[in-house]
Design a protein around this motif. Structure first.
Motif, PDB file in Angstrom:
ATOM      1  N   VAL A  59       0.867  -1.150   0.046  1.00 43.94           N
ATOM      2  CA  VAL A  59       0.096   0.051  -0.226  1.00 43.94           C
ATOM      3  C   VAL A  59       0.844   1.340  -0.023  1.00 43.94           C
ATOM      4  O   VAL A  59       1.893   1.263   0.621  1.00 43.94           O
ATOM      5  CB  VAL A  59      -0.852  -0.018   1.276  1.00 43.94           C
ATOM      6  CG1 VAL A  59      -1.696   1.303   1.198  1.00 43.94           C
ATOM      7  CG2 VAL A  59      -1.780  -1.242   1.352  1.00 43.94           C
ATOM      8  N   TYR A  60       0.616   2.204  -0.817  1.00 45.23           N
ATOM      9  CA  TYR A  60       1.645   3.264  -1.002  1.00 45.23           C
ATOM     10  C   TYR A  60       0.877   4.558  -1.644  1.00 45.23           C
ATOM     11  O   TYR A  60      -0.263   4.393  -2.172  1.00 45.23           O
ATOM     12  CB  TYR A  60       2.801   2.805  -1.863  1.00 45.23           C
ATOM     13  CG  TYR A  60       2.336   2.541  -3.422  1.00 45.23           C
ATOM     14  CD1 TYR A  60       2.229   3.353  -4.328  1.00 45.23           C
ATOM     15  CD2 TYR A  60       2.171   1.090  -3.662  1.00 45.23           C
ATOM     16  CE1 TYR A  60       2.301   3.147  -5.490  1.00 45.23           C
ATOM     17  CE2 TYR A  60       1.811   0.729  -4.769  1.00 45.23           C
ATOM     18  CZ  TYR A  60       1.705   1.650  -5.914  1.00 45.23           C
ATOM     19  OH  TYR A  60       1.141   1.273  -6.996  1.00 45.23           O
ATOM     20  N   ASP A  61       1.583   5.750  -1.508  1.00 49.09           N
ATOM     21  CA  ASP A  61       1.066   6.941  -1.930  1.00 49.09           C
ATOM     22  C   ASP A  61       1.254   6.855  -3.388  1.00 49.09           C
ATOM     23  O   ASP A  61       2.429   6.411  -3.798  1.00 49.09           O
ATOM     24  CB  ASP A  61       1.837   8.271  -1.423  1.00 49.09           C
ATOM     25  CG  ASP A  61       1.501   8.422  -0.019  1.00 49.09           C
ATOM     26  OD1 ASP A  61       0.054   8.347   0.280  1.00 49.09           O
ATOM     27  OD2 ASP A  61       2.448   8.911   0.551  1.00 49.09           O
ATOM     28  N   ASP A  62       0.404   7.304  -4.125  1.00 48.93           N
ATOM     29  CA  ASP A  62       0.429   7.228  -5.599  1.00 48.93           C
ATOM     30  C   ASP A  62       1.632   7.978  -6.284  1.00 48.93           C
ATOM     31  O   ASP A  62       2.222   7.722  -7.306  1.00 48.93           O
ATOM     32  CB  ASP A  62      -0.703   7.679  -6.216  1.00 48.93           C
ATOM     33  CG  ASP A  62      -1.108   9.237  -6.474  1.00 48.93           C
ATOM     34  OD1 ASP A  62      -0.295   9.821  -5.565  1.00 48.93           O
ATOM     35  OD2 ASP A  62      -1.527   9.683  -7.439  1.00 48.93           O
ATOM     36  N   GLU A  63       2.239   8.994  -5.698  1.00 49.36           N
ATOM     37  CA  GLU A  63       3.330   9.769  -5.967  1.00 49.36           C
ATOM     38  C   GLU A  63       5.018   8.849  -6.087  1.00 49.36           C
ATOM     39  O   GLU A  63       5.590   9.414  -6.812  1.00 49.36           O
ATOM     40  CB  GLU A  63       3.750  10.965  -5.092  1.00 49.36           C
ATOM     41  CG  GLU A  63       4.005  10.772  -3.667  1.00 49.36           C
ATOM     42  CD  GLU A  63       3.832  11.762  -2.718  1.00 49.36           C
ATOM     43  OE1 GLU A  63       4.706  11.879  -1.905  1.00 49.36           O
ATOM     44  OE2 GLU A  63       3.032  12.679  -2.852  1.00 49.36           O
ATOM     45  N   VAL A  64       4.856   7.840  -5.583  1.00 52.42           N
ATOM     46  CA  VAL A  64       5.755   6.897  -5.865  1.00 52.42           C
ATOM     47  C   VAL A  64       5.755   5.710  -6.522  1.00 52.42           C
ATOM     48  O   VAL A  64       6.547   4.811  -6.723  1.00 52.42           O
ATOM     49  CB  VAL A  64       6.349   6.494  -4.407  1.00 52.42           C
ATOM     50  CG1 VAL A  64       6.741   7.587  -3.383  1.00 52.42           C
ATOM     51  CG2 VAL A  64       5.487   5.526  -3.802  1.00 52.42           C
ATOM     52  N   THR A  65       4.520   5.804  -7.317  1.00 51.57           N
ATOM     53  CA  THR A  65       4.376   4.742  -8.327  1.00 51.57           C
ATOM     54  C   THR A  65       5.482   4.411  -9.308  1.00 51.57           C
ATOM     55  O   THR A  65       5.826   3.340  -9.426  1.00 51.57           O
ATOM     56  CB  THR A  65       3.150   5.160  -9.300  1.00 51.57           C
ATOM     57  OG1 THR A  65       2.170   5.086  -8.240  1.00 51.57           O
ATOM     58  CG2 THR A  65       2.801   4.085 -10.062  1.00 51.57           C
ATOM     59  N   ASP A  66       6.023   5.457  -9.830  1.00 49.82           N
ATOM     60  CA  ASP A  66       7.328   5.455 -10.841  1.00 49.82           C
ATOM     61  C   ASP A  66       8.466   4.694 -10.205  1.00 49.82           C
ATOM     62  O   ASP A  66       9.166   3.697 -10.557  1.00 49.82           O
ATOM     63  CB  ASP A  66       7.946   6.743 -11.374  1.00 49.82           C
ATOM     64  CG  ASP A  66       6.611   7.487 -12.185  1.00 49.82           C
ATOM     65  OD1 ASP A  66       5.721   6.768 -12.795  1.00 49.82           O
ATOM     66  OD2 ASP A  66       6.941   8.477 -12.509  1.00 49.82           O
ATOM     67  N   MET A  93      -2.951   0.335  -4.024  1.00 56.68           N
ATOM     68  CA  MET A  93      -2.437  -1.156  -3.483  1.00 56.68           C
ATOM     69  C   MET A  93      -2.117  -1.790  -4.635  1.00 56.68           C
ATOM     70  O   MET A  93      -2.755  -1.860  -5.489  1.00 56.68           O
ATOM     71  CB  MET A  93      -3.917  -1.768  -2.714  1.00 56.68           C
ATOM     72  CG  MET A  93      -3.378  -3.130  -2.231  1.00 56.68           C
ATOM     73  SD  MET A  93      -4.747  -4.032  -1.343  1.00 56.68           S
ATOM     74  CE  MET A  93      -4.744  -2.949   0.320  1.00 56.68           C
ATOM     75  N   GLU A  94      -1.020  -2.659  -4.312  1.00 61.12           N
ATOM     76  CA  GLU A  94      -0.801  -3.723  -5.363  1.00 61.12           C
ATOM     77  C   GLU A  94      -0.427  -4.947  -4.576  1.00 61.12           C
ATOM     78  O   GLU A  94      -0.087  -5.244  -3.701  1.00 61.12           O
ATOM     79  CB  GLU A  94       0.643  -3.295  -6.233  1.00 61.12           C
ATOM     80  CG  GLU A  94       0.459  -2.148  -7.099  1.00 61.12           C
ATOM     81  CD  GLU A  94       1.521  -1.744  -8.174  1.00 61.12           C
ATOM     82  OE1 GLU A  94       2.750  -2.767  -8.058  1.00 61.12           O
ATOM     83  OE2 GLU A  94       1.419  -0.774  -8.693  1.00 61.12           O
ATOM     84  N   ALA A  95      -1.070  -6.140  -5.668  1.00 63.75           N
ATOM     85  CA  ALA A  95      -0.733  -7.451  -5.240  1.00 63.75           C
ATOM     86  C   ALA A  95       0.251  -7.974  -6.310  1.00 63.75           C
ATOM     87  O   ALA A  95      -0.048  -8.095  -7.394  1.00 63.75           O
ATOM     88  CB  ALA A  95      -1.926  -8.370  -5.128  1.00 63.75           C
ATOM     89  N   ILE A  96       1.442  -8.165  -6.012  1.00 64.56           N
ATOM     90  CA  ILE A  96       2.318  -8.568  -7.040  1.00 64.56           C
ATOM     91  C   ILE A  96       2.894 -10.036  -6.791  1.00 64.56           C
ATOM     92  O   ILE A  96       3.113 -10.336  -5.776  1.00 64.56           O
ATOM     93  CB  ILE A  96       3.764  -7.745  -6.451  1.00 64.56           C
ATOM     94  CG1 ILE A  96       3.659  -6.422  -6.437  1.00 64.56           C
ATOM     95  CG2 ILE A  96       4.764  -8.185  -7.446  1.00 64.56           C
ATOM     96  CD1 ILE A  96       4.622  -5.332  -6.184  1.00 64.56           C
TER      97      ILE A  96
END
Length: 131
Positions: A59-66, A93-96
């Motif tokens: 789970v993260y802030d979208d500003e760190v997507t890159d 949120m990502e499920a990797i």
């Protein structure tokens, strides 16, 4: 079963949450809860050199997507697939889905969790055994 008795210090607010949980859950006692928690911790963090499949949930802030995407591209040999979910305008949120040596996946999860803006990173694995 051989058991060891230990003493643990826990912040009062966490203990209150545990007591509240236990009042609504009749199937677990404190000892069992701690056993499960320690087993999960060891399973998620051991650097065994065994083949596993698993999911890294972040789970993260979208500003760190890159930054997250860049790290994933560096680890393509371990990553099978990614599911990206928008939680709100600022959080994702990502499920990797991952596969490889457990030690490598623990390190990948650790690298993801150290990115500023990542709020939570957790690895769940299952050991692949040859039949």
């Amino acid at each position: 079963m051989n058991v060891e008795k230990i003493s643990v210090s826990i912040p009062k607010d966490i203990m209150e949450q545990l007591d509240k949980f236990m009042k609504t859950s009749s199937s677990l006692d404190r000892s069992k809860i701690f056993q499960i928690a320690i087993k999960n911790f060891l399973d998620e963090n051991s650097l065994e050199d065994v083949d596993v499949v698993g999911i890294i949930n972040i789970v993260y802030d979208d500003e760190v997507t890159d930054e997250i995407t860049k790290l994933q591209h560096e680890k393509l040999s371990s990553i099978i697939s990614t599911l990206h979910i928008h939680l709100n305008e600022r959080e994702c949120m990502e499920a990797i889905a991952v596969k490889g040596k457990k030690s490598d996946l623990v390190k990948l999860t650790s690298s993801l969790s150290q990115i500023k803006g990542v709020k939570k990173a957790k690895l769940l694995t299952y050991e692949v055994k040859e039949k």
